[in-house]
Design a protein around this motif. Structure first.
Motif, short mmCIF file in Angstrom:
data_model
loop_
_atom_site.label_atom_id
_atom_site.label_comp_id
_atom_site.label_asym_id
_atom_site.label_seq_id
_atom_site.Cartn_x
_atom_site.Cartn_y
_atom_site.Cartn_z
N PHE A 27 -93.32 -19.02 100.04
CA PHE A 27 -93.32 -20.01 101.10
C PHE A 27 -94.65 -20.73 101.11
O PHE A 27 -95.69 -20.11 100.89
N ASP A 28 -94.65 -22.03 101.38
CA ASP A 28 -95.89 -22.78 101.54
C ASP A 28 -96.46 -22.48 102.92
O ASP A 28 -95.70 -22.19 103.85
N PRO A 29 -97.79 -22.55 103.09
CA PRO A 29 -98.40 -22.26 104.40
C PRO A 29 -97.78 -23.06 105.54
O PRO A 29 -97.59 -22.53 106.63
N GLU A 30 -97.43 -24.32 105.30
CA GLU A 30 -96.85 -25.12 106.39
C GLU A 30 -95.42 -24.71 106.72
O GLU A 30 -94.86 -25.16 107.72
N GLU A 31 -94.82 -23.84 105.92
CA GLU A 31 -93.46 -23.35 106.20
C GLU A 31 -93.48 -22.06 107.01
O GLU A 31 -92.44 -21.52 107.35
N VAL A 32 -94.68 -21.57 107.32
CA VAL A 32 -94.83 -20.31 108.06
C VAL A 32 -95.38 -20.60 109.45
O VAL A 32 -96.38 -21.29 109.59
N THR A 33 -94.71 -20.07 110.47
CA THR A 33 -95.14 -20.25 111.85
C THR A 33 -95.30 -18.87 112.50
O THR A 33 -94.42 -18.02 112.36
N VAL A 34 -96.43 -18.68 113.18
CA VAL A 34 -96.66 -17.44 113.92
C VAL A 34 -96.84 -17.82 115.38
O VAL A 34 -97.66 -18.67 115.71
N THR A 35 -96.04 -17.21 116.25
CA THR A 35 -96.16 -17.47 117.68
C THR A 35 -96.38 -16.16 118.42
O THR A 35 -95.92 -15.10 117.99
N VAL A 36 -97.10 -16.24 119.53
CA VAL A 36 -97.32 -15.09 120.40
C VAL A 36 -96.84 -15.50 121.77
O VAL A 36 -97.36 -16.44 122.37
N LYS A 37 -95.79 -14.83 122.25
CA LYS A 37 -95.19 -15.20 123.53
C LYS A 37 -94.47 -14.01 124.13
O LYS A 37 -93.85 -13.24 123.39
N ASP A 38 -94.57 -13.88 125.43
CA ASP A 38 -93.87 -12.81 126.16
C ASP A 38 -94.16 -11.43 125.58
O ASP A 38 -93.27 -10.58 125.45
N GLY A 39 -95.42 -11.21 125.16
CA GLY A 39 -95.82 -9.89 124.66
C GLY A 39 -95.33 -9.57 123.26
O GLY A 39 -95.35 -8.42 122.84
N LYS A 40 -94.89 -10.58 122.54
CA LYS A 40 -94.40 -10.36 121.17
C LYS A 40 -95.03 -11.33 120.20
O LYS A 40 -95.30 -12.48 120.54
N VAL A 41 -95.21 -10.86 118.95
CA VAL A 41 -95.67 -11.72 117.87
C VAL A 41 -94.45 -11.98 116.99
O VAL A 41 -93.76 -11.05 116.58
N LYS A 42 -94.20 -13.25 116.72
CA LYS A 42 -93.05 -13.62 115.90
C LYS A 42 -93.52 -14.41 114.69
O LYS A 42 -94.27 -15.36 114.81
N VAL A 43 -93.07 -13.99 113.51
CA VAL A 43 -93.37 -14.68 112.25
C VAL A 43 -92.07 -15.30 111.76
O VAL A 43 -91.07 -14.61 111.60
N LEU A 44 -92.11 -16.61 111.54
CA LEU A 44 -90.94 -17.33 111.07
C LEU A 44 -91.35 -18.11 109.82
O LEU A 44 -92.30 -18.88 109.85
N ALA A 45 -90.64 -17.89 108.72
CA ALA A 45 -90.88 -18.63 107.47
C ALA A 45 -89.56 -19.24 107.04
O ALA A 45 -88.55 -18.54 106.96
N GLN A 46 -89.57 -20.55 106.79
CA GLN A 46 -88.35 -21.25 106.39
C GLN A 46 -88.64 -22.15 105.19
O GLN A 46 -89.63 -22.87 105.20
N HIS A 47 -87.77 -22.08 104.20
CA HIS A 47 -87.93 -22.90 103.00
C HIS A 47 -86.58 -23.52 102.67
O HIS A 47 -85.55 -22.86 102.72
N GLU A 48 -86.61 -24.80 102.33
CA GLU A 48 -85.38 -25.51 101.98
C GLU A 48 -85.63 -26.32 100.72
O GLU A 48 -86.66 -26.98 100.59
N GLU A 49 -84.71 -26.22 99.77
CA GLU A 49 -84.80 -27.01 98.54
C GLU A 49 -83.52 -27.81 98.38
O GLU A 49 -82.44 -27.32 98.68
N GLU A 50 -83.67 -29.02 97.89
CA GLU A 50 -82.51 -29.87 97.62
C GLU A 50 -82.58 -30.32 96.16
O GLU A 50 -83.63 -30.77 95.71
N ARG A 51 -81.49 -30.14 95.43
CA ARG A 51 -81.43 -30.58 94.03
C ARG A 51 -80.17 -31.39 93.81
O ARG A 51 -79.12 -31.07 94.37
N THR A 52 -80.29 -32.40 92.97
CA THR A 52 -79.10 -33.18 92.61
C THR A 52 -78.64 -32.72 91.24
O THR A 52 -79.43 -32.66 90.29
N THR A 53 -77.38 -32.34 91.15
CA THR A 53 -76.80 -31.89 89.89
C THR A 53 -75.63 -32.82 89.54
O THR A 53 -75.30 -33.73 90.30
N ILE A 54 -74.99 -32.53 88.45
CA ILE A 54 -73.82 -33.33 88.03
C ILE A 54 -72.73 -33.26 89.09
O ILE A 54 -72.04 -34.24 89.35
N ARG A 55 -72.59 -32.11 89.73
CA ARG A 55 -71.54 -31.92 90.73
C ARG A 55 -71.95 -32.41 92.13
O ARG A 55 -71.18 -32.30 93.07
#
Length: 83
Positions: A27-55
């Motif tokens: 994951f790239d650094p900008e795809e990783v989010t860390v939040t601290v809320k309501d007494g919890k630490v949450k790590v969220l990492a999301q990655h999306e790729e788009e490719r064009t193929t024959i189909r």
């Protein structure tokens, strides 16, 4: 496996300065989010790729969500994270 070990450390660290680790390899650094809320630490990492193929367009998605409760006595403003 490495992921299982990291999850275990993330959820039950015995180091009083380390709350947890999670593997965000691929994951790239900008795809990783860390939040601290309501007494919890949450790590969220999301990655999306788009490719064009024959189909047409192909999409590939990956994500990781980890959440851990802050130990008693630890305030939300004391939490820092590094990548």
């Amino acid at each position: 496996s490495m992921q299982r070990r990291l999850s275990k450390v993330f959820n039950s660290s015995h180091d009083d300065k380390l709350l947890g680790l999670t593997d965000v390899k691929g994951f790239d650094p900008e795809e990783v989010t860390v939040t601290v809320k309501d007494g919890k630490v949450k790590v969220l990492a999301q990655h999306e790729e788009e490719r064009t193929t024959i189909r047409g367009k192909e999409y590939k998605y990956r994500n990781i969500v980890k959440e851990v409760s802050l130990p008693l006595g630890v305030s939300e403003d004391e939490v820092t994270c590094s990548l």
